[in-house]
Design a protein around this motif. Structure first.
Motif, PDB file in Angstrom:
ATOM      1  N   GLU A 229       0.820  -1.219   0.000  1.00  0.00           N
ATOM      2  CA  GLU A 229       0.000   0.000   0.000  1.00  0.00           C
ATOM      3  C   GLU A 229       0.849   1.263   0.000  1.00  0.00           C
ATOM      4  OE1 GLU A 229      -2.398  -0.535   3.447  1.00  0.00           O
ATOM      5  OE2 GLU A 229      -3.503  -2.239   2.587  1.00  0.00           O
ATOM      6  N   ALA A 230       2.037   1.179   0.614  1.00  0.00           N
ATOM      7  CA  ALA A 230       2.927   2.347   0.660  1.00  0.00           C
ATOM      8  C   ALA A 230       3.587   2.617  -0.689  1.00  0.00           C
ATOM      9  CB  ALA A 230       3.996   2.147   1.732  1.00  0.00           C
ATOM     10  N   LYS A 231       3.511   1.643  -1.612  1.00  0.00           N
ATOM     11  CA  LYS A 231       4.060   1.771  -2.958  1.00  0.00           C
ATOM     12  C   LYS A 231       5.548   2.136  -2.943  1.00  0.00           C
ATOM     13  CE  LYS A 231      -0.377   2.918  -5.035  1.00  0.00           C
ATOM     14  NZ  LYS A 231      -1.169   3.858  -5.847  1.00  0.00           N
ATOM     15  N   LEU A 232       6.276   1.472  -2.030  1.00  0.00           N
ATOM     16  CA  LEU A 232       7.722   1.676  -1.973  1.00  0.00           C
ATOM     17  C   LEU A 232       8.396   0.806  -3.019  1.00  0.00           C
ATOM     18  CD1 LEU A 232       8.211   1.539   1.901  1.00  0.00           C
ATOM     19  CD2 LEU A 232       8.097   3.560   0.459  1.00  0.00           C
ATOM     20  N   SER A 233       9.514   1.265  -3.507  1.00  0.00           N
ATOM     21  CA  SER A 233      10.260   0.465  -4.477  1.00  0.00           C
ATOM     22  C   SER A 233      11.652   0.190  -3.930  1.00  0.00           C
ATOM     23  CB  SER A 233      10.370   1.184  -5.819  1.00  0.00           C
ATOM     24  OG  SER A 233      11.091   2.390  -5.672  1.00  0.00           O
ATOM     25  N   SER A 234      12.180  -0.968  -4.296  1.00  0.00           N
ATOM     26  CA  SER A 234      13.532  -1.345  -3.883  1.00  0.00           C
ATOM     27  C   SER A 234      14.076  -2.274  -4.945  1.00  0.00           C
ATOM     28  CB  SER A 234      13.506  -2.042  -2.526  1.00  0.00           C
ATOM     29  OG  SER A 234      14.814  -2.342  -2.095  1.00  0.00           O
ATOM     30  N   LEU A 235      15.359  -2.200  -5.165  1.00  0.00           N
ATOM     31  CA  LEU A 235      15.978  -2.950  -6.249  1.00  0.00           C
ATOM     32  C   LEU A 235      15.584  -4.423  -6.218  1.00  0.00           C
ATOM     33  CD1 LEU A 235      17.997  -3.139  -8.596  1.00  0.00           C
ATOM     34  CD2 LEU A 235      19.811  -3.496  -6.898  1.00  0.00           C
ATOM     35  N   GLY A 236      14.760  -4.819  -7.197  1.00  0.00           N
ATOM     36  CA  GLY A 236      14.421  -6.220  -7.385  1.00  0.00           C
ATOM     37  C   GLY A 236      13.592  -6.862  -6.291  1.00  0.00           C
ATOM     38  N   ALA A 237      12.992  -6.075  -5.395  1.00  0.00           N
ATOM     39  CA  ALA A 237      12.326  -6.671  -4.224  1.00  0.00           C
ATOM     40  C   ALA A 237      10.811  -6.634  -4.283  1.00  0.00           C
ATOM     41  CB  ALA A 237      12.804  -5.976  -2.952  1.00  0.00           C
ATOM     42  N   GLU A 238      10.218  -6.002  -5.312  1.00  0.00           N
ATOM     43  CA  GLU A 238       8.775  -5.823  -5.331  1.00  0.00           C
ATOM     44  C   GLU A 238       8.022  -7.163  -5.295  1.00  0.00           C
ATOM     45  OE1 GLU A 238      10.844  -4.106  -7.115  1.00  0.00           O
ATOM     46  OE2 GLU A 238      10.447  -1.995  -6.710  1.00  0.00           O
ATOM     47  N   GLN A 239       8.512  -8.135  -6.080  1.00  0.00           N
ATOM     48  CA  GLN A 239       7.821  -9.417  -6.137  1.00  0.00           C
ATOM     49  C   GLN A 239       7.894 -10.163  -4.811  1.00  0.00           C
ATOM     50  OE1 GLN A 239       8.713 -10.508 -10.818  1.00  0.00           O
ATOM     51  NE2 GLN A 239       9.068 -12.054  -9.267  1.00  0.00           N
ATOM     52  N   THR A 240       8.998  -9.988  -4.102  1.00  0.00           N
ATOM     53  CA  THR A 240       9.226 -10.756  -2.875  1.00  0.00           C
ATOM     54  C   THR A 240       8.108 -10.562  -1.873  1.00  0.00           C
ATOM     55  OG1 THR A 240      11.611 -10.549  -3.164  1.00  0.00           O
ATOM     56  CG2 THR A 240      10.839 -11.161  -0.986  1.00  0.00           C
ATOM     57  N   VAL A 241       7.662  -9.319  -1.700  1.00  0.00           N
ATOM     58  CA  VAL A 241       6.638  -9.031  -0.701  1.00  0.00           C
ATOM     59  C   VAL A 241       5.323  -9.721  -1.069  1.00  0.00           C
ATOM     60  CG1 VAL A 241       5.375  -7.230   0.502  1.00  0.00           C
ATOM     61  CG2 VAL A 241       7.754  -6.857  -0.153  1.00  0.00           C
ATOM     62  N   TYR A 242       4.927  -9.629  -2.334  1.00  0.00           N
ATOM     63  CA  TYR A 242       3.721 -10.326  -2.772  1.00  0.00           C
ATOM     64  C   TYR A 242       3.840 -11.832  -2.510  1.00  0.00           C
ATOM     65  CZ  TYR A 242       1.738  -6.277  -5.247  1.00  0.00           C
ATOM     66  OH  TYR A 242       1.178  -5.060  -5.557  1.00  0.00           O
ATOM     67  N   ASP A 243       5.007 -12.369  -2.812  1.00  0.00           N
ATOM     68  CA  ASP A 243       5.244 -13.804  -2.637  1.00  0.00           C
ATOM     69  C   ASP A 243       5.094 -14.211  -1.168  1.00  0.00           C
ATOM     70  OD1 ASP A 243       6.226 -16.372  -3.870  1.00  0.00           O
ATOM     71  OD2 ASP A 243       7.791 -16.082  -2.367  1.00  0.00           O
ATOM     72  N   LYS A 244       5.650 -13.411  -0.259  1.00  0.00           N
ATOM     73  CA  LYS A 244       5.561 -13.718   1.172  1.00  0.00           C
ATOM     74  C   LYS A 244       4.115 -13.646   1.654  1.00  0.00           C
ATOM     75  CE  LYS A 244      10.099 -13.867   1.824  1.00  0.00           C
ATOM     76  NZ  LYS A 244      10.810 -15.139   1.982  1.00  0.00           N
ATOM     77  N   VAL A 245       3.377 -12.625   1.202  1.00  0.00           N
ATOM     78  CA  VAL A 245       1.982 -12.476   1.613  1.00  0.00           C
ATOM     79  C   VAL A 245       1.153 -13.672   1.142  1.00  0.00           C
ATOM     80  CG1 VAL A 245      -0.129 -11.118   1.276  1.00  0.00           C
ATOM     81  CG2 VAL A 245       2.051  -9.965   1.737  1.00  0.00           C
ATOM     82  N   ILE A 246       1.332 -14.053  -0.117  1.00  0.00           N
ATOM     83  CA  ILE A 246       0.566 -15.184  -0.660  1.00  0.00           C
ATOM     84  C   ILE A 246       0.915 -16.472   0.073  1.00  0.00           C
ATOM     85  CG2 ILE A 246       0.292 -16.651  -2.697  1.00  0.00           C
ATOM     86  CD1 ILE A 246       0.703 -14.028  -4.371  1.00  0.00           C
ATOM     87  N   ASP A 247       2.204 -16.693   0.298  1.00  0.00           N
ATOM     88  CA  ASP A 247       2.628 -17.906   0.996  1.00  0.00           C
ATOM     89  C   ASP A 247       2.073 -17.932   2.423  1.00  0.00           C
ATOM     90  OD1 ASP A 247       4.417 -20.314   0.666  1.00  0.00           O
ATOM     91  OD2 ASP A 247       5.279 -19.475   2.504  1.00  0.00           O
ATOM     92  N   ALA A 248       2.069 -16.775   3.088  1.00  0.00           N
ATOM     93  CA  ALA A 248       1.526 -16.690   4.446  1.00  0.00           C
ATOM     94  C   ALA A 248       0.023 -16.982   4.447  1.00  0.00           C
ATOM     95  CB  ALA A 248       1.802 -15.313   5.037  1.00  0.00           C
TER      96      ALA A 248
END
Length: 610
Positions: A229-248
């Motif tokens: 929701e904060a729409k933060l960007s970081s080198l190559g990390a955007e997918q990781t957060v979605y992946d962790k949320v889905i896995d959780a």
């Protein structure tokens, strides 16, 4: 051009020799900042010519790393952790590219792919991401963040030359045995920083990562969504957060619609990322929607095989691929497409050869093949080491004993001087050489009543009843079951079922002709225990024999809720290619439970083959 390697350490003795062996051919200077080691870390580093500096640990990785940078004199910095290393190929690539990049003054740093591997699981890949490990030695290039530190430019933007496909750094720090401890450490540092400075959006991604690694799925979902929701960007990390949320969400068994919506949101944002098609496949698998799971797994594999130049996103798909291949093998096995099943089981085994479940799946599909072909396949996967041969023997112990077992047990004995009585005994059982077994191994067999009882039954020789030494060697429970096998006037009580089941499992390992008669003894037991017998037979893929037992129970009983028996008869019929009969019994199951997705699919597959 001079290259300096920098490293911060604390009690990294176990990694030091490997670190220096891999880095020394690349750099001209090694700066080691130790933060309080009590082992031989500093001693080993000094023996390799490193410049040693002491630094008081302040729960701040960036501060310690910046102190190391102040000591370096090279034009370029290579900053790896003690549990990270370049491959030999990557070192050669880096030497070549640095000569080119060095003259491009606009280039501040080199982006490489960090590959997390699990050394506790034969170096299986867990995940990968792009980050900076090589950068110019300039005062404006420093680290920030107490945990998950990253390089930043105090005067503006870090200009990165991406070599993520040419230079890889392998990281062992999240291996199974230490991952949880590291997550606890990271979380403690984050919470300390938050207590001192307040919670900020930059913390969300790292909190999500820590809580996910500690199986606190509620907080992982909370902070992952806050980051998104904060729409933060970081080198190559955007997918990781979605992946962790889905896995959780999946691991916490959240509402199916919520999981489905989260995955679709990720696919919409990252349509070419295999990770989220894989996630949908895993979700569908857990829902027993096997056809949908297969479609999404195939889509994920297709995307992963396409060129992804210019994509610097993290990748968790390769870490799931071993399991994906196994799931696909299972689905093709369910569909009676055994050739495809074998292909994907083997793909899974090639990625992680010590998976006992996959090994046994492969072996049971090949059981009727030429032994030479089976041995050739296994020899292509496993090395002639004690570890590999012991693994094969251990898992063949759960499979029918035959020439394959004899071949590998002979290697274990001959090449590695491993003398184990049970290996030899199983060899004799597998070859049907009962007399030699009794004569030469009776003392040892007396300690293994299940093996001696199985041999007495497998031989199917009533004269054994006159051989008192064999019968006396059995304990009372095993003796009773053996006597019942030869005397139809006797009956077994329910308390003897565990002993009966133990002997049954042994008989299934030695291709005994006595098996049919032994299965007739099942009539002595309750319906509940007879059902357990069918499950043992199904597990060993003895579908014809399981079907006979199912029918025996069904014919003798008036069942108020026979769905379990209908499903068993349908499944065994299906595996035997009796598709019309299978469809008929699956229909009976669906009359009681029309929403049973698993049975609906088996019925569809059956009808398609009628």
């Amino acid at each position: 051009m001079k290259i300096s390697a920098c490293i911060i350490t604390k009690n990294e003795e176990k990694n030091m020799e490997s670190y220096f062996a891999k880095i020394q051919g690349l750099v001209q200077e090694i700066i080691l900042v130790d933060t309080g080691s009590t082992d031989r870390t500093v001693e080993i580093a000094r023996s390799h010519g490193a410049k040693i500096y002491q630094y008081e640990w302040k729960q701040d990785f960036a501060a310690a790393k910046n102190y190391a940078l102040q000591q370096a004199t090279g034009d370029w910095i290579v900053f790896l952790d003690a549990d990270e290393y370049f491959t030999s190929e990557s070192i050669e690539n880096l030497k070549k590219y640095l000569k080119t990049v060095h003259n491009n003054k606009k280039c501040d740093a080199i982006g490489v792919r960090i590959v997390n591997i699990d050394i506790d699981k034969d170096d299986q890949e867990i995940s990968s991401f792009v980050n900076i490990r090589i950068f110019r030695n300039r005062p404006n290039l420093r680290y920030k963040n107490a945990i998950h530190e990253e390089v930043y430019n105090t005067k503006g933007t870090v200009h990165i030359f991406m070599l993520e496909n040419d230079i890889k750094v392998y990281h062992t720090g999240y291996s199974s045995s230490i991952a949880r401890e590291k997550m606890q450490r990271n979380l403690a540092i984050l919470l300390k920083e938050i207590a001192e400075e307040g919670e900020k959006p930059i913390h969300y991604r790292y909190l999500c990562d820590c809580y996910h690694g500690l199986d606190d799925y509620t907080n992982a979902i909370k902070y992952g969504r806050l980051h998104i929701e904060a729409k933060l960007s970081s080198l190559g990390a955007e997918q990781t957060v979605y992946d962790k949320v889905i896995d959780a969400l999946i691991n916490s068994e959240a509402d199916s619609n919520e999981i489905r919506a989260e995955i679709k949101r990720a696919i919409q944002k990252f349509p070419n990322a295999p990770d989220f098609y894989c996630a949908y496949g895993r979700f569908a698998w857990l829902q027993k929607n096997y056809e949908m799971a297969l479609q999404y797994f195939l889509k994920a594999i297709s995307l992963s095989e396409q060129e992804s130049k210019g994509s610097y996103q993290a990748n968790s798909f390769d870490g799931h691929l071993t399991a994906v291949y196994f799931f696909m093998g299972e689905i093709y096995f369910f569909k009676n497409q055994n050739e495809q099943a074998l292909t994907y089981y083997c793909k899974s085994l090639l990625r992680y050869k010590y998976n006992a479940e996959v090994f046994q799946r492969v072996y049971r599909l090949l059981m009727n093949a030429d032994p030479i072909e089976i041995i050739s396949l296994f020899n292509g996967i496993y090395e002639r080491t004690q570890k590999d041969i012991s693994f094969i023997i251990e898992n063949l112990s759960n499979c029918p004993k035959n020439k394959i077992f004899v071949y590998y047990s002979n290697i274990l004995t001959r090449d590695f001087s491993v003398e184990v009585d049970s290996l030899w005994q199983y060899q004799m059982l597998g070859l049907g050489n009962y007399q030699k077994l009794y004569v030469t191994s009776m003392e040892s067999m007396m300690q293994n009543s299940h093996m001696l009882a199985s041999a007495c039954i497998a031989q199917n020789n009533k004269q054994l009843m006159n051989e008192q030494q064999y019968i006396k060697a059995l304990n009372e429970a095993f003796k009773t079951v053996v006597l019942r096998f030869y005397d139809e006037t006797l009956k077994l009580n329910e308390e003897l079922f565990p002993v009966y089941a133990t002997i049954l499992k042994e008989l299934l390992l030695i291709h005994s002709s006595s098996l049919d008669h032994y299965l007739e003894l099942a009539e002595d037991f309750s319906n509940e225990n007879i059902l357990k017998i069918t499950k043992i037979l199904e597990e060993k893929k003895k579908y014809s024999k399981a079907l006979n037992v199912y029918r025996q129970v069904y014919l003798r009983l008036s069942l108020s809720n026979p769905s379990e028996y209908y499903e068993g008869i349908g499944y065994c019929s299906y595996k035997l290619g009796l598709y019309a009969e299978a469809a008929r019994y699956f229909d009976k199951v669906l009359e009681k439970n029309p929403e049973n997705l698993k049975i609906l699919q088996f019925k569809t597959w059956s009808e398609a083959r009628c």
